[in-house]
Design a protein around this motif. Structure first.
Motif, PDB file in Angstrom:
ATOM      1  N   THR A  83      26.436  74.739   7.275  1.00 37.64           N
ATOM      2  CA  THR A  83      27.785  75.007   7.758  1.00 37.64           C
ATOM      3  C   THR A  83      27.738  75.510   9.197  1.00 37.64           C
ATOM      4  N   ASP A  84      28.856  75.364   9.890  1.00 36.14           N
ATOM      5  CA  ASP A  84      28.922  75.865  11.265  1.00 36.14           C
ATOM      6  C   ASP A  84      28.707  77.374  11.312  1.00 36.14           C
ATOM      7  N   VAL A  85      29.241  78.101  10.329  1.00 32.21           N
ATOM      8  CA  VAL A  85      29.086  79.558  10.354  1.00 32.21           C
ATOM      9  C   VAL A  85      27.678  79.988   9.958  1.00 32.21           C
ATOM     10  N   ASN A  86      27.036  79.266   9.045  1.00 30.53           N
ATOM     11  CA  ASN A  86      25.636  79.565   8.747  1.00 30.53           C
ATOM     12  C   ASN A  86      24.775  79.313   9.982  1.00 30.53           C
ATOM     13  N   GLY A  87      25.074  78.227  10.690  1.00 26.31           N
ATOM     14  CA  GLY A  87      24.341  77.945  11.923  1.00 26.31           C
ATOM     15  C   GLY A  87      24.540  79.046  12.948  1.00 26.31           C
ATOM     16  N   ALA A  88      25.787  79.477  13.129  1.00 24.28           N
ATOM     17  CA  ALA A  88      26.066  80.542  14.093  1.00 24.28           C
ATOM     18  C   ALA A  88      25.380  81.841  13.685  1.00 24.28           C
ATOM     19  N   ALA A  89      25.350  82.122  12.373  1.00 22.16           N
ATOM     20  CA  ALA A  89      24.639  83.318  11.887  1.00 22.16           C
ATOM     21  C   ALA A  89      23.163  83.244  12.261  1.00 22.16           C
ATOM     22  N   LEU A  90      22.563  82.074  12.065  1.00 14.68           N
ATOM     23  CA  LEU A  90      21.148  81.904  12.392  1.00 14.68           C
ATOM     24  C   LEU A  90      20.920  82.008  13.896  1.00 14.68           C
ATOM     25  N   GLY A  91      21.856  81.484  14.689  1.00 11.45           N
ATOM     26  CA  GLY A  91      21.746  81.579  16.142  1.00 11.45           C
ATOM     27  C   GLY A  91      21.802  83.024  16.627  1.00 11.45           C
TER      28      GLY A  91
END
Length: 291
Positions: free
Chosen positions: A104-112
């Motif tokens: 998900t976009d938010v999982n990606g942003a969390a990882l970033g």
């Protein structure tokens, strides 16, 4: 250093980029999200001859990020026209023979943010976006949370504000968190876009009332070491102190670890508007490491 491809697949626009394993963005492009055929043709065209060694995709959802699932790599029950059941990973894989990580976009942003941003150096974090919708992703012990699918933290139930008569706009749950706190709820409730409301408008107290409830739930369930709040609505920086105050009132001292330093605990994205794209780079880095 490896060259990585990043795709921030949003419901309104796609952002594609080329970057390095240290999170440096070398090149980026954006274009409107139309049909899968038109949009993905532009994605493929951008990455051709760029020599990327892995691609990370952070997508609007709902999606299926569970490897081994029959529908892995697909956008699933989205209300976005034309995109329901579209196989993003399969489409990319037919053009690029490189590792692909999809989330998900938010999982990606969390990882970033965990890898390069506000949560760097911590063991866990939560990233929340409050914009056209509300979503959140979580990193625990360096790993993104998955289960049956991915977290849907924007659709939790919250207590209604005593002065709020707005019915909510979520097509599935009406007055879930997204239904009462996402950007469209501001314009539908108050008659003007949130960006046009003055900083002292009562809308922000009501917004903080809902978001603080959500944060209380997330904190008590996940106990993240850092919370990052992004998205268009959270660019109204007057929300942060309102949320801090209301959350402390709700917790009532129950979590002593954040009693004194809440302003350093709940923060804006350090990566700013690049949080999504850098998140996709972090997913590509993860894909490359798994090879």
């Amino acid at each position: 250093m490896s060259i990585l491809g990043a795709i921030e697949a949003g419901g309104t626009k796609f952002v594609c980029g080329i970057g390095k394993e240290d999170g440096t963005v070398l090149e980026r492009i954006s274009f409107p999200t139309t049909t899968p055929e038109e949009t993905m043709a532009q994605v493929v065209s951008f990455f051709q001859n760029k020599g990327v060694e892995a691609i990370g995709v952070g997508s609007f959802g709902p999606i299926d990020p569970v490897k081994g699932s029959p529908t892995y790599g697909r956008i699933t029950t989205t209300p976005k026209p034309y995109w329901s059941n579209f196989d993003i990973v399969g489409h990319l894989g037919s053009h690029f023979q490189v590792p692909i990580e999809f989330d998900t976009d938010v999982n990606g942003a969390a990882l970033g943010e965990y890898t390069w941003g506000a949560a760097k150096g911590y063991d866990s974090c939560l990233y929340i976006t409050v914009g056209t919708g509300v979503g959140a992703g979580a990193v625990v012990g360096g790993e993104l949370i998955h289960g049956l699918s991915h977290p849907e933290m924007g659709h939790i139930l919250v207590r209604r504000h005593p002065e709020d008569k707005f019915e909510g706009f979520c097509p599935y749950h009406s007055d879930c968190l997204e239904g009462v706190a996402a950007g469209p709820s501001l314009s539908k409730r108050w008659g003007v876009p949130g960006a046009d409301l003055t900083p002292d408008h009562p809308a922000w107290e009501m917004e903080a009332y809902y978001l603080a409830q959500a944060l209380m739930n997330y904190i008590l369930i996940l106990s993240p070491q850092k919370i990052v709040m992004g998205g268009g609505v959270m660019k109204q920086l007057q929300l942060f102190p309102l949320i801090h105050t209301k959350l402390q009132e709700l917790l009532n001292g129950y979590v002593p670890a954040i009693k004194e330093n809440i302003a350093d605990y709940i923060v804006p994205p350090q990566l700013g508007d690049n949080a999504g794209l850098c998140g996709a780079l972090a997913l590509a880095k993860k894909a490359l490491a798994a090879v």
